[in-house]
Design an enzyme around this catalytic site. Structure first.
Site, PDB file in Angstrom:
ATOM      1  N   HIS A 313     -18.077  11.315 -11.531  1.00 10.19           N
ATOM      2  CA  HIS A 313     -19.104  10.525 -12.229  1.00 10.19           C
ATOM      3  C   HIS A 313     -19.512  11.272 -13.485  1.00 10.19           C
ATOM      4  CE1 HIS A 313     -22.885   8.379 -12.995  1.00 10.19           C
ATOM      5  NE2 HIS A 313     -22.400   7.417 -12.228  1.00 10.19           N
ATOM      6  N   ASP A 371     -18.989   3.624  -6.419  1.00 12.83           N
ATOM      7  CA  ASP A 371     -18.082   2.505  -6.674  1.00 12.83           C
ATOM      8  C   ASP A 371     -16.954   2.462  -5.646  1.00 12.83           C
ATOM      9  OD1 ASP A 371     -19.352   1.579  -9.093  1.00 12.83           O
ATOM     10  OD2 ASP A 371     -18.575   3.375 -10.048  1.00 12.83           O
TER      11      ASP A 371
END
Length: 437
Positions: A313, A371
């Site tokens: 991320h 995700d």
């Protein structure tokens, strides 16, 4: 902001006089250097491509510490909220600054559910889209069109008008997302059932048909409700910054949220979970679990164009705190639906195991992110891949609205106007067309 006594001295090597810039301290997180008077005093701008080191506002809503893997909504850790609150409680918190008591929660739920229906003519607007249009393009248009259907409250300098718009957006977004889905698959629209919870109502509108009603499974409702909570806000990301920038012109909130949805659509932002499922499908089509080590070798190869989606991320340099919670939910859903042996899910869990143990990924802190797990959960729930980002937009609407409200009511707010470093041609004359090369 109150004038700061702490200063940073900025020195120049080109003869420009030194200047002192105020430093402000937040309640937590990095200090910020106030450069608003820099151009007026020096004739110079700062350069920060992607705004990686620039604070565009002051905010009380969300705080992220990427190194610690910490996410706070109004000071509450995301872990505590996910385990102890439902999504509408989190909505109330983001909008009002505090969690509701029992009476406030009941009143807020009734207020939101009272506004779940959309104007009947929006069906005709929806039918102007092609059936094979991406649901995000449809949703962008539907939300933008709300300004044409709900223009009775248009003075957004007035608190009541803003509140009405906020509640309408939060309440109607599940209905619009479900309508976009039903339209894409050629099924009749399902009207809201306000006797259900916010999330159960959305699932019914998605999956019920006139010939067979949808039986609500509390485990699955809780899973989707957690997805909503984990995606409700995430500080000054690309789509939130888009909403603030669009809203700073004084436009209506429906237009600002529509702009945020358009930004969220990008695969580097809200489309990441969709891209993750596409990656898993590609691996499955090329041998699945048996060939996964070949895929991993390609990921590690510097000369390969293969990318690992759903891991790492930009902000979190440690494990994404939302991913830990989503991992719990992922396994709960797979167990509830008996999908542990589904080939795609087995592939995903194998990939997860490799990423958590392989030194290449561990040393680079390429942990599974939210995700990765949310895409798996949504697939298990029966939500098509192309709808993933619409679900994300549904959840993020409350964060966008809270950020918009905070900006509108900030006495220091101005229309956004970034500057640039111009590297094009200097002033020149237009040559006659006969001598142009």
């Amino acid at each position: 902001m109150i004038e700061s006594d702490i200063k940073a001295k900025l020195s120049f090597s080109d003869g420009t006089p030194d200047i002192d810039l105020p430093i402000y301290r937040g309640t937590v997180g990095p200090d910020v250097i106030d450069i608003r008077k820099l151009y007026g005093q020096t004739g110079k701008f700062t350069y920060d491509s992607g705004f990686l080191s620039t604070a565009s506002c002051n905010s009380k809503i969300t705080y992220i510490d990427g190194d610690k893997g910490e996410l706070l909504y109004r000071g509450y850790p995301i872990e505590d909220l996910a385990h102890n609150c439902d999504f509408l409680e989190v909505c109330y918190l983001l909008l009002n600054g505090e969690l509701p008591n029992a009476s406030q929660k009941k009143d807020f739920e009734e207020l939101v559910m009272h506004h779940t229906m959309v104007h009947e003519q929006m069906q005709f607007f929806l039918r102007g889209f092609r059936r094979d249009a991406h649901p995000m393009s449809v949703l962008t248009g539907l939300v933008g069109a709300m300004a044409a259907f709900y223009h009775d409250e248009i003075d957004y300098s007035e608190p009541h008008a803003r509140e009405v718009a906020q509640i309408r957006l939060i309440a109607k977004m599940p209905t619009l997302v479900a309508m976009a889905y039903k339209y894409s698959v050629g099924q009749p629209f399902i009207y809201p059932d306000n006797s259900l919870s916010y999330t159960a109502n959305f699932m019914r509108m998605m999956f019920a048909t006139p010939c067979e009603d949808y039986k609500v499974n509390p485990v699955l409702v809780r899973a989707l409700d957690r997805i909503f909570t984990l995606h409700a806000d995430h500080e000054q990301n690309a789509s939130t910054s888009t909403v603030r920038l669009c809203g700073s012109s004084g436009t209506n909130p429906f237009a600002a949220i529509s702009a945020g949805i358009a930004c969220l659509w990008g695969p580097a932002h809200g489309g990441a979970n969709e891209a993750c499922l596409e990656m898993l499908n590609d691996i499955q089509a090329n041998g699945g679990v048996e060939k996964i080590h070949e895929f991993i070798a390609q990921v590690k190869d510097k000369n390969s164009s293969v990318r690992l989606m759903g891991f790492g991320h930009r902000v979190y340099k440690n494990f994404d705190p939302r991913a830990k919670l989503m991992r719990e939910t992922c396994y709960e859903v797979l167990n509830e639906l008996g999908l542990q042996d589904d080939p795609l899910f087995k592939l995903a869990m194998t990939l997860e195991k490799i990423a958590l143990e392989d030194e290449y990924f561990v040393s680079r802190k390429l942990y599974p992110n939210v995700d990765f797990y949310s895409g798996i959960v949504q697939r298990a729930l029966g939500i098509p891949t192309e709808m993933f980002t619409c679900v994300f937009a549904l959840a993020r609407t409350v964060g966008w609205i809270a950020q918009w409200e905070e900006m509108i009511t900030d006495p220091e707010y101005k229309i956004g106007r970034p500057r640039q470093l111009y590297v094009g041609e200097t002033s020149r004359k237009v040559p006659n067309i006969t001598v142009r090369k």
